[in-house]
Design an enzyme around this catalytic site. Structure first.
Site, PDB file in Angstrom:
ATOM      1  N   ILE A 475      30.603  70.940 -95.142  1.00 47.51           N
ATOM      2  CA  ILE A 475      29.156  71.277 -95.062  1.00 47.51           C
ATOM      3  C   ILE A 475      28.082  70.300 -94.354  1.00 47.51           C
ATOM      4  O   ILE A 475      26.936  70.368 -94.531  1.00 47.51           O
ATOM      5  CB  ILE A 475      28.600  70.838 -96.804  1.00 47.51           C
ATOM      6  CG1 ILE A 475      28.626  69.646 -97.188  1.00 47.51           C
ATOM      7  CG2 ILE A 475      29.261  72.040 -97.706  1.00 47.51           C
ATOM      8  CD1 ILE A 475      28.114  69.289 -98.591  1.00 47.51           C
ATOM      9  N   THR A 477      29.702  67.285 -93.013  1.00 49.31           N
ATOM     10  CA  THR A 477      30.049  66.279 -93.689  1.00 49.31           C
ATOM     11  C   THR A 477      31.482  65.588 -92.644  1.00 49.31           C
ATOM     12  O   THR A 477      31.414  64.393 -92.595  1.00 49.31           O
ATOM     13  CB  THR A 477      30.593  66.087 -95.061  1.00 49.31           C
ATOM     14  OG1 THR A 477      31.219  67.344 -95.286  1.00 49.31           O
ATOM     15  CG2 THR A 477      29.491  66.226 -95.985  1.00 49.31           C
ATOM     16  N   GLN A 632      27.229  60.061 -92.689  1.00 48.90           N
ATOM     17  CA  GLN A 632      26.688  60.613 -94.130  1.00 48.90           C
ATOM     18  C   GLN A 632      26.058  59.503 -94.826  1.00 48.90           C
ATOM     19  O   GLN A 632      24.992  59.906 -95.429  1.00 48.90           O
ATOM     20  CB  GLN A 632      28.155  60.503 -95.038  1.00 48.90           C
ATOM     21  CG  GLN A 632      29.055  61.884 -94.901  1.00 48.90           C
ATOM     22  CD  GLN A 632      27.977  63.104 -95.283  1.00 48.90           C
ATOM     23  OE1 GLN A 632      27.854  63.155 -96.254  1.00 48.90           O
ATOM     24  NE2 GLN A 632      27.400  63.720 -94.297  1.00 48.90           N
ATOM     25  N   GLU A 699      27.342  60.170-101.184  1.00 49.37           N
ATOM     26  CA  GLU A 699      26.136  60.203-102.258  1.00 49.37           C
ATOM     27  C   GLU A 699      25.715  58.844-102.285  1.00 49.37           C
ATOM     28  O   GLU A 699      24.524  58.586-102.589  1.00 49.37           O
ATOM     29  CB  GLU A 699      26.516  61.013-103.536  1.00 49.37           C
ATOM     30  CG  GLU A 699      26.452  62.240-103.126  1.00 49.37           C
ATOM     31  CD  GLU A 699      26.922  63.146-104.512  1.00 49.37           C
ATOM     32  OE1 GLU A 699      26.737  64.504-104.404  1.00 49.37           O
ATOM     33  OE2 GLU A 699      27.288  62.721-105.224  1.00 49.37           O
TER      34      GLU A 699
HETATM   35 MO1  MOS Z   1      26.613  67.194-104.579  1.00 49.71          MO
HETATM   36  S1  MOS Z   1      24.941  67.476-105.727  1.00 49.71           S
HETATM   37  O1  MOS Z   1      27.864  67.647-105.803  1.00 49.71           O
HETATM   38  O2  MOS Z   1      26.500  68.560-103.652  1.00 49.71           O
END
Ligand code: MOS
Length: 739
Positions: A475, A477, A632, A699
């Protein structure tokens, strides 16, 4: 392959290719426009017609009548399908709101019709000729007023189907009552929108009763059964393909209406149909991160030791949906014998709230880590030291469960040293640089390491070419790159010798991209397939598989040696396997940690805020690629600045919609808002996480940043804003006197 005991020494540990800052293998395709996104797949099928989606103009109620007469006869129109033409589509596992079908409207801009025409402009023009009669019902759109009737809701997302309503340890009420130092505060975070650069888009084509959808999906493994069910297809009738994705942030975890509407429209007009969600439609039609009201109570001894922690987060969602798990990290981040962690859910008739990058921790740490800053000030203690004082190496509620690894203290100490934290003036509003007030802030970052089964297939061709196929997605990443690195490391070849193919539902089922599990999970699946291929290759070469070394394009067991490609001289060798997991994640709490530091400048005259420096020190297992991981993390940090200072999807509370539904009104940071960002990886391989010894990191880059920024702004101004985003109107009147 099964992973149920800690990883021993394995080929990944060579780190010949793994860990290196290798430039993205798909980079040349991306920068030359040769990596097509879903809407640009002009070559996959001829004769594509254009669909345009019409969204409901009410938030709740019924569609009584739809008049499509004018639209049908408009120039270029080939067909129209409306929601009254069919019953509601069958729900999948992962959607709450109806994507299409039937008269009932549960949120604003729910799809109610698709117009298909020869051109996009014709389809859009005709869609606006549709006349809809609605019966509007009253709805609940205001979280503050709905919160009174919110219900305690178990955190099934983080704790499974048997989740307790409140996560408890000890006796919070008694410990808080008796604590010598107490903090009791409420913080609020607004609705956030994912708004990836690439909108939700799909092209659908039928071949008899077989359907292909070229789309933009983070999770082929979740979409495939859901799309099949929505369209009443057998799984083998459906192929999804999503090789390049222009961002997701969680918005593409679950199938969206463009995929099913493209399929329904293509069936109706007997032609392939392409559909993109217009930017102004995405905000209300797709999902968002729910707003939260977070009540935090901290009880401490005078030396800063926490004795009582309570965190209650209230959010709203459609009936039957789940709460934003914004209190989840508070179960694990700091030691304290007594705690209560509670999620409350109110019913709102807004569009469906769902996962957005670091669901839970992203808004949760914005509150918890501001509370820790407030407690440090109350204690007269350094905020870095307060966090270090309250570190824990075990799950505080179940001390028999150690963390697999936890280097939060090292993150904080390394960061403080590198950032020059000692120069911070703990008294706010004191440091000036011309007309700017300067402040520094810190926050801990925390995000659980999740892991998903994932499979792959690897082929060795007679030419020596190696191809990896898996339904994993990239995506933006770097999945292509780390998967190529994994195969290259395992097979003793160079990254450029490996071709990686992703995103096709015909490939072995992969973890997909979500919850920062993608990198570790998908490469572990490739590891399993590579192990199987190594055995087949060794057998063909009559080399002892247990002693085989793969290096420099050769295989050797010390006595015999052969070029890798000779193993395939009689035909390609194909190996397929996946990784599954035992209960190591139950025995060991697997999490990732960070320390985020921010230096902010606030204009003493205008109140405007500028980020001067950000530093993240990350503890997230082995870093598979130092360059893509860095990218990231700086992306997450940028998002954290947006959450702290800009992002707010505003609720129009009379009509029940997000009113600033475009990127003019929904502000996000641009390049000029972000200085050079500094990232340090501690890079400790974690043998409990997987054979890759990696963990999620994408994240983590976001988790805690918002609070670090907010705490820096407070240190600059002395004005504490507990209602995100911190926009200048909220502190302007309270800034220190100018003269
Ligand atoms: Mo993340 S909110 O699991 O793309």
């Amino acid at each position: 392959m099964r992973f149920d005991t800690p990883a021993g020494l394995n080929p990944i540990d060579q780190q010949r290719v793994i860990g290196k800052p290798i430039t993205r293998v798909d980079g040349p395709l991306k920068v030359s426009g040769a990596a097509p996104y879903a809407y640009e797949r002009h070559d996959v099928v001829p004769n594509q017609a254009y669909g345009f989606i019409l969204g409901a103009a009410i938030a709740k109620g019924r569609v009584e009548h739809i008049d499509v007469a004018k639209a049908r006869t408009a120039p270029g129109v080939i067909g129209v399908v409306t929601t009254l033409d069919m019953p509601p589509l069958q729900q999948g596992e992962h959607n709450i709101a109806t994507l299409f079908g039937g008269p009932d409207i549960v949120h604003y801009h729910q799809a109610i019709a698709i117009v298909v025409a020869e051109t996009f402009e014709q389809a859009r023009a005709a869609a606006h000729l549709i006349v809809v009669d609605y019966a509007r019902s009253p709805g609940s759109f205001d979280l503050q007023s709905a919160s009174a009737s919110a219900k305690v809701t178990p955190d099934k997302g983080n704790h499974g189907p048997d989740a307790p309503p409140v996560i408890k340890g000890g006796d919070f009420a008694a410990a808080f009552r008796d604590a010598p130092v107490k903090l009791d505060r409420t913080y609020t975070t607004p609705v956030h929108s994912h708004s990836p650069m690439e909108p939700h888009a799909s092209i659908a084509a039928w071949d008899g009763d077989k359907l292909t959808i070229w789309t933009s999906s983070q999770m082929i493994g979740w979409w495939h059964p859901d799309v099949a069910r929505a369209l009443s297809l057998q799984p083998e009738q459906l192929r999804l393909d999503s090789p390049f994705i222009g961002g997701g942030f969680g918005s593409k975890l679950y199938m969206r209406c463009d995929a099913v509407l493209a399929a329904l429209a293509a069936k109706a007009v007997k032609r392939p149909v392409k559909v993109a969600q217009a930017r102004t439609f995405m905000f209300n039609n797709s999902t968002h991160r729910a707003a939260t009201i977070q009540h935090i109570q901290l009880g401490a001894k005078r030396d800063g030791t926490l004795v009582a922690i309570s965190h209650t987060s209230t959010s709203g969602n459609l009936p039957k949906a789940t709460p934003e798990p914004a209190a989840a990290q508070t179960a694990l981040l700091y030691a304290a014998a007594n705690r209560a962690v509670t999620l409350r859910l109110a019913t709102l008739d807004l569009p469906e709230a769902a996962d957005m990058r670091a669901p839970g921790e992203a808004p949760g740490l914005m509150a918890l880590e501001m509370a820790m800053d407030e407690l440090a000030e109350q204690l007269g203690m350094d905020p870095v030291e307060l966090r270090i004082r309250n570190d824990t190496q075990v799950d505080p509620i179940d001390p028999s469960r150690p963390f697999s690894q936890r280097h939060l203290i090292e993150c904080l100490r390394t960061g403080a040293e590198r950032f020059g934290w000692a120069r911070r003036n703990p008294k706010p509003g004191q440091v000036r640089d011309g007309e700017w007030l300067i402040g520094m802030g810190v926050a801990s970052g925390f995000r659980n390491n999740l892991i998903q089964p994932s499979a792959a297939r690897i082929t060795l061709e007679p030419s020596g070419a190696i191809t990896v196929e898996t339904s994993m997605t990239d995506i933006g990443t770097g999945s292509y790159t780390i998967i190529a690195q994994t195969a290259a490391e395992m097979l003793g070849v160079d990254v450029q010798d490996v071709t990686v193919k992703l995103g096709d539902s015909r490939f072995p089922k992969a973890s997909g991209s979500g919850g920062q599990w993608g990198a570790n999970s998908a490469t572990s699946g490739v590891y399993a397939a590579a192990m199987a291929l190594r055995r087949s290759i060794a057998e063909r070469l009559q080399i002892n598989p247990d002693q085989a070394q793969f290096a420099g394009g050769n295989v050797t067991d010390g006595t015999h040696s052969a070029a890798l490609r000779t193993a395939a001289k009689d035909g390609p060798i194909i190996a397929e396997d996946g990784m599954e997991y035992g209960d190591l994640a139950k025995k060991y709490q697997q999490s990732t940690f960070a320390a985020h530091f921010c230096e902010a400048a606030v204009n003493a005259y205008t109140g405007e805020m500028r980020i001067r420096r950000l530093l993240a020190v990350c503890d997230a297992g082995r870093i598979l690629n130092a360059k893509t991981a860095h990218s990231q993390v700086i992306g997450g940090m940028t998002m954290g600045v947006g959450a702290a200072l800009m992002e707010e999807l505003a609720v129009e509370k009379r009509f029940g919609l997000f009113i600033n539904h475009d990127l003019a009104g929904y502000e996000v940071p641009v390049h000029a808002d972000i200085p050079d960002l500094d990232v340090v990886f501690l890079d400790y391989p974690d043998d409990k996480s997987s054979p890759m010894k990696a963990k999620g990191v994408g994240e983590l880059g976001l988790c805690g940043v918002g609070a670090a920024v907010a705490n820096a702004v407070y240190n600059a101004t002395g004005v504490r804003i507990r209602d995100y985003p911190i926009t200048l109107d909220k502190h302007l009147a309270h800034l220190p006197a100018i003269a």
